[in-house]
Design an enzyme around this catalytic site. Sequence first.
Site, mmCIF file in Angstrom:
data_model
loop_
_atom_site.group_PDB
_atom_site.id
_atom_site.type_symbol
_atom_site.label_atom_id
_atom_site.label_comp_id
_atom_site.label_asym_id
_atom_site.label_seq_id
_atom_site.Cartn_x
_atom_site.Cartn_y
_atom_site.Cartn_z
ATOM 1 N N GLY A 43 -1.883 15.119 16.174
ATOM 2 C CA GLY A 43 -2.617 16.077 17.009
ATOM 3 C C GLY A 43 -1.690 16.626 18.073
ATOM 4 N N GLN A 48 0.591 20.688 25.796
ATOM 5 C CA GLN A 48 1.817 19.956 25.437
ATOM 6 C C GLN A 48 2.951 20.878 25.016
ATOM 7 O OE1 GLN A 48 -0.544 17.119 22.796
ATOM 8 N NE2 GLN A 48 1.129 15.839 23.522
ATOM 9 N N CYS A 91 1.320 9.350 22.278
ATOM 10 C CA CYS A 91 1.184 10.772 22.610
ATOM 11 C C CYS A 91 2.570 11.386 22.510
ATOM 12 C CB CYS A 91 0.643 10.907 24.028
ATOM 13 S SG CYS A 91 0.514 12.601 24.619
ATOM 14 N N LEU A 92 2.677 12.573 21.909
ATOM 15 C CA LEU A 92 3.998 13.193 21.745
ATOM 16 C C LEU A 92 4.648 13.536 23.091
ATOM 17 C CD1 LEU A 92 3.465 15.462 18.593
ATOM 18 C CD2 LEU A 92 4.435 13.158 18.729
ATOM 19 N N HIS A 133 -8.675 12.376 22.487
ATOM 20 C CA HIS A 133 -7.348 12.368 23.128
ATOM 21 C C HIS A 133 -6.888 13.806 23.399
ATOM 22 C CE1 HIS A 133 -3.034 10.804 23.467
ATOM 23 N NE2 HIS A 133 -2.873 12.121 23.358
ATOM 24 N N GLU A 134 -6.996 14.664 22.366
ATOM 25 C CA GLU A 134 -6.529 16.052 22.520
ATOM 26 C C GLU A 134 -7.444 16.834 23.458
ATOM 27 O OE1 GLU A 134 -3.640 16.551 21.597
ATOM 28 O OE2 GLU A 134 -3.474 14.865 20.220
ATOM 29 N N HIS A 137 -6.479 16.390 26.949
ATOM 30 C CA HIS A 137 -5.320 17.194 27.361
ATOM 31 C C HIS A 137 -5.772 18.533 27.950
ATOM 32 C CE1 HIS A 137 -1.661 15.096 26.269
ATOM 33 N NE2 HIS A 137 -2.087 14.841 25.043
HETATM 34 ZN ZN ZN Z 1 -1.351 13.453 23.788
#
Ligand code: ZN
Length: 193
Positions: A43, A48, A91-92, A133-134, A137
């Site tokens: 995701g 991000q 998380c990226l 999670h997304e 963000h």
């Molecule tokens: Zn993340």
Amino acid sequence: MRIVKYPHPTLYHKSRPLKRVDAELRKAIAEMFELMYEYSGIGLAANQVDLPYRVFILNITGDAAAKDQEHVLINPTILKFSGNVEVEEGCLSFPEIYAPVRRSEHIVAVAYNLAGEEKQYEVDGLFARAFQHENDHLDGKLFVDRLSPSHLLNIKEDLLALVDEFSGDRQRGVMPDDGQILARLAELERLRT
Ligand code: ZN
């Protein structure tokens, strides 16, 4: 386009709903998918990649060939939460950092897709977790904000290393200052939200 890492200010930005989907946004989303696969994610949220839009992408298989598993979620809203489960997440924007996060097990949500159709999602397991999670963000909320004090303590050194890396980028002049970053976000919002 590149993935910004903690503690980049755009990760704390609460995004406003998108008013329209245009060719430029479609291009940005295609690039987001490429980046997500390149870094083996499942995701990725607009914040991000330093964009102030209420949109995120998902493919919980992480398989670039599984096009039918790709989802673009525009202006998502979670309507119902149920159950409660703690599972390890990454998380990226926090490379190689993992910690257990408590989230709802099952959610009902709606979002627009790239064709402008409203879709309902009734999901659980990894899909529900990645969705939450997304979605966080988009509100400028990060998974580390949801950790128990002891889990947060376990990754404290790793977080400080990312803060050091970010300060280093600033000192080397390869990272704009907060004022420049926020001015760019405001301009993009003016155009699309
Ligand atoms: Zn993340």
